[in-house]
Design a protein around this motif. Sequence first.
Motif, PDB file in Angstrom:
ATOM      1  N   LEU A   1      -2.407   0.602  -4.732  1.00  0.00           N
ATOM      2  CA  LEU A   1      -2.143  -0.762  -4.287  1.00  0.00           C
ATOM      3  C   LEU A   1      -1.337  -1.462  -5.368  1.00  0.00           C
TER       4      LEU A   1
ATOM      5  N   ILE B   1     -11.520  -3.661   7.256  1.00  0.00           N
ATOM      6  CA  ILE B   1     -11.042  -3.667   5.881  1.00  0.00           C
ATOM      7  C   ILE B   1     -12.195  -4.083   4.988  1.00  0.00           C
TER       8      ILE B   1
ATOM      9  N   ILE C   1     -10.517  -0.829  -0.073  1.00  0.00           N
ATOM     10  CA  ILE C   1      -9.626  -1.242  -1.155  1.00  0.00           C
ATOM     11  C   ILE C   1     -10.456  -1.453  -2.413  1.00  0.00           C
ATOM     12  N   GLU C   2     -10.116  -0.712  -3.462  1.00  0.00           N
ATOM     13  CA  GLU C   2     -10.811  -0.840  -4.735  1.00  0.00           C
ATOM     14  C   GLU C   2      -9.828  -1.376  -5.769  1.00  0.00           C
ATOM     15  N   THR C   3     -10.103  -2.535  -6.336  1.00  0.00           N
ATOM     16  CA  THR C   3      -9.198  -3.128  -7.310  1.00  0.00           C
ATOM     17  C   THR C   3      -9.704  -2.908  -8.726  1.00  0.00           C
TER      18      THR C   3
ATOM     19  N   TRP D   1      -6.661   2.753  -2.751  1.00  0.00           N
ATOM     20  CA  TRP D   1      -7.160   2.558  -1.391  1.00  0.00           C
ATOM     21  C   TRP D   1      -7.393   3.903  -0.724  1.00  0.00           C
TER      22      TRP D   1
ATOM     23  N   LEU E   1     -10.440   0.701   6.140  1.00  0.00           N
ATOM     24  CA  LEU E   1      -9.599   0.710   4.949  1.00  0.00           C
ATOM     25  C   LEU E   1     -10.428   0.176   3.794  1.00  0.00           C
TER      26      LEU E   1
ATOM     27  N   PHE F   1       0.864  -1.181   0.000  1.00  0.00           N
ATOM     28  CA  PHE F   1       0.000   0.000   0.000  1.00  0.00           C
ATOM     29  C   PHE F   1       0.898   1.227   0.000  1.00  0.00           C
TER      30      PHE F   1
ATOM     31  N   GLY G   1      -2.719  -5.040   4.403  1.00  0.00           N
ATOM     32  CA  GLY G   1      -3.516  -3.916   4.883  1.00  0.00           C
ATOM     33  C   GLY G   1      -3.592  -3.877   6.393  1.00  0.00           C
TER      34      GLY G   1
END
Length: 374
Positions: free
Chosen positions: A315, A366, A334-336, A325, A332, A279, A352
């Motif tokens: 990320l 998360i 997290i977008e992929t 992120w 937290l 990160f 994370g």
Amino acid sequence: MAKSAGKQGGAAVGGAVLGVRALNRATLGRQLLLARSARPVRDVVGHLVGLQAQNTKPPYYALAARLEEFAPERLSALMAGREVARTVSLRSTVHTHTADDCLALRPFVQPARDRELAGFRAGLAGVDPGRLAAVARDLVEAEPRTMAELRAALGARWPGADPRALAVAARCTLPLVQVTPRGLWEESGRVALTTVEHWLGRPAGPALAPEAVVLRYLAAFGPASVRDMQAWAGLTRLRAAFERLRPRLLTFRDPAGVELFDLPDAPRPDPDTPAPPRFLPEYDNLLLGHADRGRFVPPAHRGRNRQGNQAYRILLVDGFLAGLWTLDGGTLVIETFGELSRARREEVTAEGERMLTVMHGAAHDIRFGDVVRR
């Protein structure tokens, strides 16, 4: 043991092609992102030739990703003790540098300051540059000043000039640092400036020669082209320094045929070396160190880590940009850019959790958000 690309039987193969994954792993290793380092914080700030610090928190997150035993208070203590400081340097942006680099790098990046100043010449008609620098130095060394305060004080001295141009001229002519509490962890403060010599309590030593900066750049960002380094530094006309160093360097080619330079003994890990998730903050060194960022950004994701001048927190998965992120309160997010396998998702979650513990010392939730479609 990792293989070394570009060598056969110990002999350098000039012009050997390094693929994208080979370049990725080489630079990740030098950026301390393949395996975290146990080196002291100040040494790492020096090794990386500073940390982008346009915002105050990114240097802390950048070090958390790179160091085994890191606590934000360690960098903050160095800043409070004036062993590191915030100053405009590479790419005309604020960086956190060691005290030595604050002093020694300024002459190297001065041509960029001169270019910036050239755009304000019309507002400086009749102003003697030497006198302006002397007056501005007296002002900021008597008391740290904001740019607004500099505009007012210098404008009173030269009422016929453009106050903004006067303040910019002071910033471009003098080596200025942002004084604390600006930049300290979990503290706030306005941007107030004084000279680096006054803040550090010592005069500038010998300036870094261009060749010395090239060697340090390659140690942290190589293998790289001349254009890569020029983009990193925000400068032009660095080819001559590379040419003077050519007998001491190895040369390779990237997949497009661009010549790359490197240090003979620098690590070039096997392209299949595992790269754990990381990160990284907005404006991290990693994505600002090369003109061609293809070694970290797949073609399909080009431009997805930023919008205009605003960069996002990124990320890395398998060494490449894979998502963004954010911290939303205590969560937290997290977008992929694509679906992760179960194993990858578990690795990302574990990383994370570590980042949150190191940076915030408490458990956070998360959550994986919807796939980003920027």
